[in-house]
Design an enzyme around this catalytic site. Structure first.
Site, mmCIF file in Angstrom:
data_model
loop_
_atom_site.group_PDB
_atom_site.id
_atom_site.type_symbol
_atom_site.label_atom_id
_atom_site.label_comp_id
_atom_site.label_asym_id
_atom_site.label_seq_id
_atom_site.Cartn_x
_atom_site.Cartn_y
_atom_site.Cartn_z
ATOM 1 N N ASP A 153 81.505 -17.888 124.997
ATOM 2 C CA ASP A 153 80.603 -17.723 126.134
ATOM 3 C C ASP A 153 79.600 -16.613 125.839
ATOM 4 O O ASP A 153 78.387 -16.767 126.022
ATOM 5 C CB ASP A 153 81.449 -17.372 127.378
ATOM 6 C CG ASP A 153 80.664 -17.505 128.657
ATOM 7 O OD1 ASP A 153 79.504 -17.952 128.604
ATOM 8 O OD2 ASP A 153 81.204 -17.155 129.727
ATOM 9 N N ASP A 175 83.294 -8.777 116.673
ATOM 10 C CA ASP A 175 82.377 -7.627 116.750
ATOM 11 C C ASP A 175 81.420 -7.619 115.562
ATOM 12 O O ASP A 175 80.208 -7.467 115.700
ATOM 13 C CB ASP A 175 83.151 -6.297 116.867
ATOM 14 C CG ASP A 175 84.373 -6.231 115.958
ATOM 15 O OD1 ASP A 175 84.705 -7.254 115.329
ATOM 16 O OD2 ASP A 175 84.989 -5.151 115.873
ATOM 17 N N TYR A 199 89.885 -17.917 130.537
ATOM 18 C CA TYR A 199 89.230 -18.729 131.574
ATOM 19 C C TYR A 199 90.184 -19.719 132.244
ATOM 20 O O TYR A 199 89.777 -20.446 133.145
ATOM 21 C CB TYR A 199 88.048 -19.497 130.974
ATOM 22 C CG TYR A 199 86.856 -18.628 130.660
ATOM 23 C CD1 TYR A 199 87.011 -17.429 129.978
ATOM 24 C CD2 TYR A 199 85.574 -18.994 131.033
ATOM 25 C CE1 TYR A 199 85.932 -16.621 129.684
ATOM 26 C CE2 TYR A 199 84.487 -18.192 130.741
ATOM 27 C CZ TYR A 199 84.675 -17.008 130.060
ATOM 28 O OH TYR A 199 83.599 -16.206 129.765
ATOM 29 N N LYS A 211 89.334 -12.237 116.869
ATOM 30 C CA LYS A 211 89.634 -10.813 116.667
ATOM 31 C C LYS A 211 91.123 -10.719 116.323
ATOM 32 O O LYS A 211 91.921 -10.103 117.039
ATOM 33 C CB LYS A 211 89.286 -10.069 117.963
ATOM 34 C CG LYS A 211 89.427 -8.579 117.917
ATOM 35 C CD LYS A 211 88.226 -7.872 117.338
ATOM 36 C CE LYS A 211 88.472 -6.378 117.252
ATOM 37 N NZ LYS A 211 87.503 -5.657 116.453
#
Ligand code: NAD
Length: 352
Positions: free
Chosen positions: A245, A221, A124, A187
């Site tokens: 987000d 995930d 972002y 991750k």
């Protein structure tokens, strides 16, 4: 003395939501001197910018704001006003509590989670290079064949400083709010540099809270699956910007959707309180949308000010009105308008 607070009305359904929310907050008896400011598509037509300097200056001066949602026009070249406010004021934490309320339809009950999202770094940051530009070509060359020719590129970057302050915020929040556990989510098995650093820093910070707050890690995930299967296992969840987000909308879904999810953007000494939902422009001016998310953001604001009794009374009033289901908006299965639901909450506060 009254608190001086900037009230950014926003656009779309923002003005009607902020008007009702301000009245509900005032009904608690806490004295507030609102400095009403504009931002969004309506003011853009008048002033040529969706974020006038005086609006930003008012928030910077008062160090606290309640903000209505603001539309991000697609394809006009204007960046998101919401992202700009967070960036300009260095509001590095996005705090989103997700709590079940009786009467709000959801597949789950008894959810009580807090999402702590980093707000300023990651993808972002807006460092992007379109395909076939010199900059993109240079990065493609540096990648030694890992990036295909003529790719467009968005850069993901984390700083140690940014990771440390967001994880520390999550632990401090957990201590102050009698929470038991912080889960760091990323991750790192794939993105060893950025997400790897996030875990490494989080582990270091966690050592300072050993014996007080439990620490664990989950891959993003796996976390998505875990949250829809056994959300009761989680407490405070801390994540980098993009994962945060996405996961905060998932968590809003666990407690009944966007209409009921509050939030706050917090910096070192500045705070902007706003709902998770957007400007819902199709309902603009119809007195239709649910004010609960912004009103609960107001509750977070009262807590931030140390007005704990007022915050508690406001929360109780919202819970009672929602449970009774008599004066609730369409999304909660009722026929009341924004104003009527707000008034029902005000009546409860006054009788408490
Ligand atoms: P949205 O949240 O505005 O609305 C999506 C749908 O959710 C609505 O059509 C409505 O059905 C429902 N909804 C939203 N808020 C509700 C409420 N209070 N009560 C009842 N139902 C509600 O999302 P969108 O349509 O994707 O976004 C519209 C605009 O808002 C976009 O320009 C987007 O960029 C912007 N946005 C702003 C913020 C912010 O100001 N912080 C956040 C998200 C999106």
């Amino acid at each position: 003395m009254a608190y001086k607070i900037t009230l950014v009305r926003g656009d779309g359904t923002g003005p009607e939501l902020t008007e009702v929310t301000a009245k509900v907050i005032e009904a608690t008896g806490v004295k507030i001197d609102w400095e009403v400011m504009e931002a969004g598509v309506d003011i853009m037509e008048k002033e040529g910018t969706p974020l006038p300097d005086k609006t930003l200056q008012s928030i910077a001066k008062n160090k606290i704001a309640l903000k209505g949602p603001i539309t991000t026009p697609i394809g006009t070249g204007f960046r998101s006003v919401n992202v700009a406010i967070r960036k300009e004021l260095d509001l590095f934490t996005c705090l989103r509590p997700c709590k079940s309320y009786v009467g709000v339809k959801s597949r789950f009950s008894d959810i009580d989670l807090v999402v702590v999202r980093e707000n300023t770094e990651d993808l972002y940051a807006g460092v992007e290079f379109p395909e076939r530009t010199d900059e993109a070509n240079k990065i493609i060359e540096l990648s030694k064949g890992k990036i295909r020719p003529e790719s467009s590129i968005s850069i993901k970057s984390f700083s140690e400083f940014g990771c440390e302050r967001i994880v520390r915020f999550a632990f401090d929040y957990a201590v102050k709010n009698n929470r038991k556990k912080v889960t760091a989510v990323a991750k790192a098995n794939i993105m060893k540099c950025t997400d790897g650093m996030f875990y490494r820093v989080a582990r270091e910070v966690a050592k300072d809270y050993e014996g007080k707050i439990e620490y664990e890690e989950r891959l993003i995930d796996n976390m998505c699956m875990q949250l829809v299967q056994k959300p009761e296992l989680y407490d405070v969840i801390v994540l980098p910007n993009l994962y945060g987000d996405i996961l905060s909308d998932l968590c809003a879904g666990l407690v009944g959707g966007l209409g009921v999810a509050p939030g706050a953007n917090l910096g070192k000494d500045c705070a902007v309180f706003e709902a998770v939902h957007g400007s819902a422009p199709k309902y603009k001016g119809l007195n239709k949308v649910n004010p609960m998310a912004l009103i609960l953001s107001g509750k977070m604001m009262l807590d931030y000010l140390g007005e704990f009794d007022a915050a508690k009374r406001l929360d109780k009033a919202v819970a009672e009105v929602v449970a009774e289901k008599k004066f609730v908006t369409y999304d909660l299965g009722g026929t009341a308008g924004t104003k009527e639901m707000g008034q029902a909450i005000i009546d409860r506060i006054k009788n408490s």
